[in-house]
Write a protein that holds these residues in place. Structure first.
Motif, mmCIF file in Angstrom:
data_model
loop_
_atom_site.group_PDB
_atom_site.id
_atom_site.type_symbol
_atom_site.label_atom_id
_atom_site.label_comp_id
_atom_site.label_asym_id
_atom_site.label_seq_id
_atom_site.Cartn_x
_atom_site.Cartn_y
_atom_site.Cartn_z
ATOM 1 N N ARG A 53 1.114 -1.330 -0.185
ATOM 2 C CA ARG A 53 0.128 -0.244 -0.260
ATOM 3 C C ARG A 53 0.837 1.028 0.044
ATOM 4 N NH1 ARG A 53 -5.649 0.993 1.326
ATOM 5 N NH2 ARG A 53 -5.859 -1.159 2.277
ATOM 6 N N GLY A 54 0.647 1.959 -0.680
ATOM 7 C CA GLY A 54 1.132 3.250 -1.543
ATOM 8 C C GLY A 54 1.891 4.007 -2.678
ATOM 9 N N ASP A 55 2.197 4.701 -2.757
ATOM 10 C CA ASP A 55 1.601 6.043 -3.165
ATOM 11 C C ASP A 55 3.109 5.359 -4.777
ATOM 12 O OD1 ASP A 55 1.664 8.246 -5.464
ATOM 13 O OD2 ASP A 55 0.666 9.427 -3.523
ATOM 14 N N CYS A 56 2.475 5.615 -6.102
ATOM 15 C CA CYS A 56 3.508 5.635 -6.638
ATOM 16 C C CYS A 56 4.380 6.730 -7.360
ATOM 17 C CB CYS A 56 3.592 5.229 -8.077
ATOM 18 S SG CYS A 56 1.636 6.577 -8.793
ATOM 19 N N ARG A 57 4.367 7.952 -6.385
ATOM 20 C CA ARG A 57 4.834 9.205 -6.479
ATOM 21 C C ARG A 57 6.140 9.288 -5.524
ATOM 22 N NH1 ARG A 57 -0.204 12.870 -7.317
ATOM 23 N NH2 ARG A 57 -1.189 11.561 -5.215
ATOM 24 N N ASP A 58 5.525 8.058 -4.593
ATOM 25 C CA ASP A 58 7.164 8.024 -3.525
ATOM 26 C C ASP A 58 8.616 7.509 -4.091
ATOM 27 O OD1 ASP A 58 8.548 7.385 -1.387
ATOM 28 O OD2 ASP A 58 6.704 6.766 0.092
ATOM 29 N N GLN A 59 9.082 8.304 -4.393
ATOM 30 C CA GLN A 59 10.344 7.895 -4.999
ATOM 31 C C GLN A 59 11.657 6.853 -3.933
ATOM 32 O OE1 GLN A 59 12.876 10.954 -6.471
ATOM 33 N NE2 GLN A 59 15.281 9.673 -5.656
ATOM 34 N N ALA A 60 11.366 7.166 -2.419
ATOM 35 C CA ALA A 60 12.194 6.264 -1.870
ATOM 36 C C ALA A 60 11.747 4.836 -1.758
ATOM 37 C CB ALA A 60 12.359 6.337 -0.730
ATOM 38 N N LEU A 61 10.278 4.620 -1.727
ATOM 39 C CA LEU A 61 9.410 3.155 -2.012
ATOM 40 C C LEU A 61 9.328 2.988 -3.376
ATOM 41 C CD1 LEU A 61 7.495 1.673 -1.340
ATOM 42 C CD2 LEU A 61 5.462 2.756 -2.313
ATOM 43 N N ILE A 62 9.745 3.681 -4.499
ATOM 44 C CA ILE A 62 9.387 2.873 -5.643
ATOM 45 C C ILE A 62 11.458 2.479 -6.001
ATOM 46 C CG2 ILE A 62 9.548 3.821 -8.633
ATOM 47 C CD1 ILE A 62 6.658 2.723 -6.948
ATOM 48 N N LYS A 63 12.064 3.343 -6.013
ATOM 49 C CA LYS A 63 13.615 2.845 -5.662
ATOM 50 C C LYS A 63 13.964 1.163 -4.757
ATOM 51 C CE LYS A 63 18.024 4.873 -5.546
ATOM 52 N NZ LYS A 63 19.492 5.791 -4.741
ATOM 53 N N ASP A 64 13.032 1.535 -3.820
ATOM 54 C CA ASP A 64 13.614 -0.026 -3.027
ATOM 55 C C ASP A 64 12.482 -1.477 -4.038
ATOM 56 O OD1 ASP A 64 13.772 -1.197 -0.453
ATOM 57 O OD2 ASP A 64 11.856 -1.401 -0.542
ATOM 58 N N LEU A 65 11.243 -0.303 -4.144
ATOM 59 C CA LEU A 65 11.115 -2.063 -5.029
ATOM 60 C C LEU A 65 11.466 -1.904 -6.221
ATOM 61 C CD1 LEU A 65 7.696 -0.861 -4.122
ATOM 62 C CD2 LEU A 65 9.078 -2.425 -3.532
ATOM 63 N N LEU A 66 12.005 -1.476 -6.978
ATOM 64 C CA LEU A 66 13.030 -1.576 -7.860
ATOM 65 C C LEU A 66 13.719 -2.212 -7.951
ATOM 66 C CD1 LEU A 66 12.307 1.601 -10.407
ATOM 67 C CD2 LEU A 66 11.670 -0.092 -10.970
ATOM 68 N N LYS A 67 14.193 -3.196 -6.929
ATOM 69 C CA LYS A 67 15.695 -3.526 -6.975
ATOM 70 C C LYS A 67 15.404 -4.992 -7.497
ATOM 71 C CE LYS A 67 17.327 -0.692 -2.789
ATOM 72 N NZ LYS A 67 17.473 -1.077 -1.573
ATOM 73 N N ASP A 68 14.053 -5.607 -6.980
ATOM 74 C CA ASP A 68 14.105 -6.979 -7.466
ATOM 75 C C ASP A 68 13.146 -6.986 -9.146
ATOM 76 O OD1 ASP A 68 14.902 -7.694 -4.772
ATOM 77 O OD2 ASP A 68 13.697 -7.235 -4.435
ATOM 78 N N ALA A 69 12.551 -6.395 -10.075
ATOM 79 C CA ALA A 69 12.012 -6.328 -10.669
ATOM 80 C C ALA A 69 12.842 -6.273 -12.158
ATOM 81 C CB ALA A 69 10.743 -5.063 -11.047
ATOM 82 N N ASP A 70 12.380 -6.970 -13.071
ATOM 83 C CA ASP A 70 12.865 -7.275 -13.968
ATOM 84 C C ASP A 70 11.775 -6.514 -14.991
ATOM 85 O OD1 ASP A 70 14.860 -9.805 -13.164
ATOM 86 O OD2 ASP A 70 12.938 -10.929 -12.451
ATOM 87 N N ALA A 71 10.912 -6.729 -15.354
ATOM 88 C CA ALA A 71 9.749 -5.887 -15.575
ATOM 89 C C ALA A 71 8.996 -4.777 -15.238
ATOM 90 C CB ALA A 71 9.519 -6.427 -16.656
ATOM 91 N N ILE A 72 8.620 -3.603 -15.764
ATOM 92 C CA ILE A 72 7.568 -2.708 -15.061
ATOM 93 C C ILE A 72 6.824 -2.554 -15.586
ATOM 94 C CG2 ILE A 72 7.419 -0.754 -13.678
ATOM 95 C CD1 ILE A 72 10.869 -1.714 -14.099
ATOM 96 N N ILE A 73 5.065 -2.277 -14.854
ATOM 97 C CA ILE A 73 4.088 -2.073 -15.819
ATOM 98 C C ILE A 73 3.530 -1.091 -14.983
ATOM 99 C CG2 ILE A 73 2.513 -2.930 -16.470
ATOM 100 C CD1 ILE A 73 2.757 -5.620 -16.703
ATOM 101 N N PRO A 74 3.545 0.211 -15.496
ATOM 102 C CA PRO A 74 2.527 1.893 -14.703
ATOM 103 C C PRO A 74 1.532 1.428 -15.551
ATOM 104 C CG PRO A 74 5.299 1.278 -16.189
ATOM 105 C CD PRO A 74 4.642 0.987 -16.473
ATOM 106 N N LEU A 75 1.036 1.086 -14.051
ATOM 107 C CA LEU A 75 -0.748 1.150 -14.738
ATOM 108 C C LEU A 75 -1.182 2.621 -13.446
ATOM 109 C CD1 LEU A 75 -2.181 -2.318 -14.771
ATOM 110 C CD2 LEU A 75 -1.308 -1.231 -16.629
ATOM 111 N N ALA A 76 -0.777 2.932 -12.861
ATOM 112 C CA ALA A 76 -1.546 3.964 -12.396
ATOM 113 C C ALA A 76 -1.526 5.333 -12.440
ATOM 114 C CB ALA A 76 -0.489 4.078 -11.195
ATOM 115 N N ALA A 77 -3.063 5.512 -12.637
ATOM 116 C CA ALA A 77 -2.967 6.656 -13.660
ATOM 117 C C ALA A 77 -4.499 7.513 -13.068
ATOM 118 C CB ALA A 77 -3.500 6.133 -15.232
#
Length: 310
Positions: A53-77
């Motif tokens: 549960r979080g905000d897609c604009r939260d840079q610290a959160l997104i940076k942390d979640l990106l560490k393990d991602a092979d692909a990103i699908i930005p649906l938030a809008a």
């Protein structure tokens, strides 16, 4: 493959997320759950599913979640002219700025597959199909932010964008404001609709075919990367009046009238070619007729009667 989806509990995400999990992908969803939806409840039994549960604009959160991602699908809008008009700051920061942030934070090796909108074509030329090479002339704040976000995504090359036609169909996080969904709802419950500027044309695509095209993009990424793809039904470049006639085939008591005065605030009017995505081997499964039948079943279940005794 590990996939990070922003806004994964929304209309598209609520269909796409369980399909990706069933296909064997590991999926992490970050969503603000602002609509208090429980649309991902069925996903919680997967060990390969994580939710934040979080905000897609939260840079610290997104940076942390990106560490393990092979692909990103930005649906938030924020989607739709009325909502975007009410929250112009949110539209800018979620639809565009948050996507540009992901592009900055993601490594060159990480893949991005992003849905945008063919509403970026704005008002097309009469009788001329819009292709991916056609000029982008968005006429709404939603369209402007999505076009800008797409530019940022495609500039990093290891990406695909899908220019979605107007989406229709049932979803766990349902939207009844989309054109086909709205007209079928009105035909089912009100049995009538008044149309403004009924000659305006659009293209359409079922939400399960949207999920299918993301799977197709993941499975064929190397051959498809670096390009935008229109995603719609080739036989569904229809005006609003033609759409109503199609709905009437399924609900014969439906009456639709075109208003002699007044105008639609949404001025989009174009026809679209989907040949580029079809040339990659993608084929939609859902016709407009099949989707209308599905919606009729769905609206037998759903009723917006929160303030009604019936």
């Amino acid at each position: 493959m590990k996939i990070l989806i922003t806004g994964g509990a929304g209309y598209i995400g609520s269909v796409l997320t369980p399909i990706l999990l069933a296909a064997g992908y590991e999926v992490t969803v970050v969503d603000s759950f602002i609509f208090r939806q429980n649309s991902l409840a069925e996903c919680c039994h997967y060990d390969t599913f994580e939710v934040v549960r979080g905000d897609c604009r939260d840079q610290a959160l997104i940076k942390d979640l990106l560490k393990d991602a092979d692909a990103i699908i930005p649906l938030a809008a924020l989607v739709g002219a009325p909502l975007c008009a009410r929250d112009q700051v949110g539209t800018q920061t979620i639809n565009q700025d948050a996507v540009e942030m992901i592009c900055r934070l993601a490594s060159p090796q990480q893949r991005i597959l992003m849905p945008v909108t063919n509403s970026g074509y704005g008002i097309g030329e009469a009788g001329k199909f819009c292709t991916e090479e056609s000029p982008l002339r968005p006429i709404s704040l939603y369209g402007v932010t999505k076009v800008a976000a797409e530019k940022a995504v495609l500039e990093r090359e290891n990406s695909i964008t899908f220019r979605l036609a107007t989406v229709f169909g049932m979803a766990p996080r349902m939207r009844t404001d989309l054109l086909v969904n709205d007209f079928v709802y009105r035909a089912f419950y009100d049995r009538a609709v008044v149309i403004f500027e009924g000659h305006f044309k659009r293209n359409y695509i079922h939400i399960r075919d949207v999920a299918k095209v993301f799977l197709h993009g993941l499975e064929n990424f190397e051959a498809m990367k670096g390009k935008a793809y229109n995603v719609g039904l080739e036989d569904a470049n229809l005006s609003k009046l033609e759409l109503c006639a199609k709905i009437k085939e399924h609900l014969p008591n439906f009456v639709y009238l075109e208003a002699p005065i007044g105008e639609d605030p949404d001025k989009r009017d174009y026809i679209v070619s989907n040949q580029r995505i079809l040339s990659t081997g993608f084929t939609p499964d859902w016709s407009l007729d099949r989707g209308i039948k599905e919606l009729i079943k769905g609206y037998t279940i759903l009723r917006n009667s929160i303030y009604s005794n019936v």
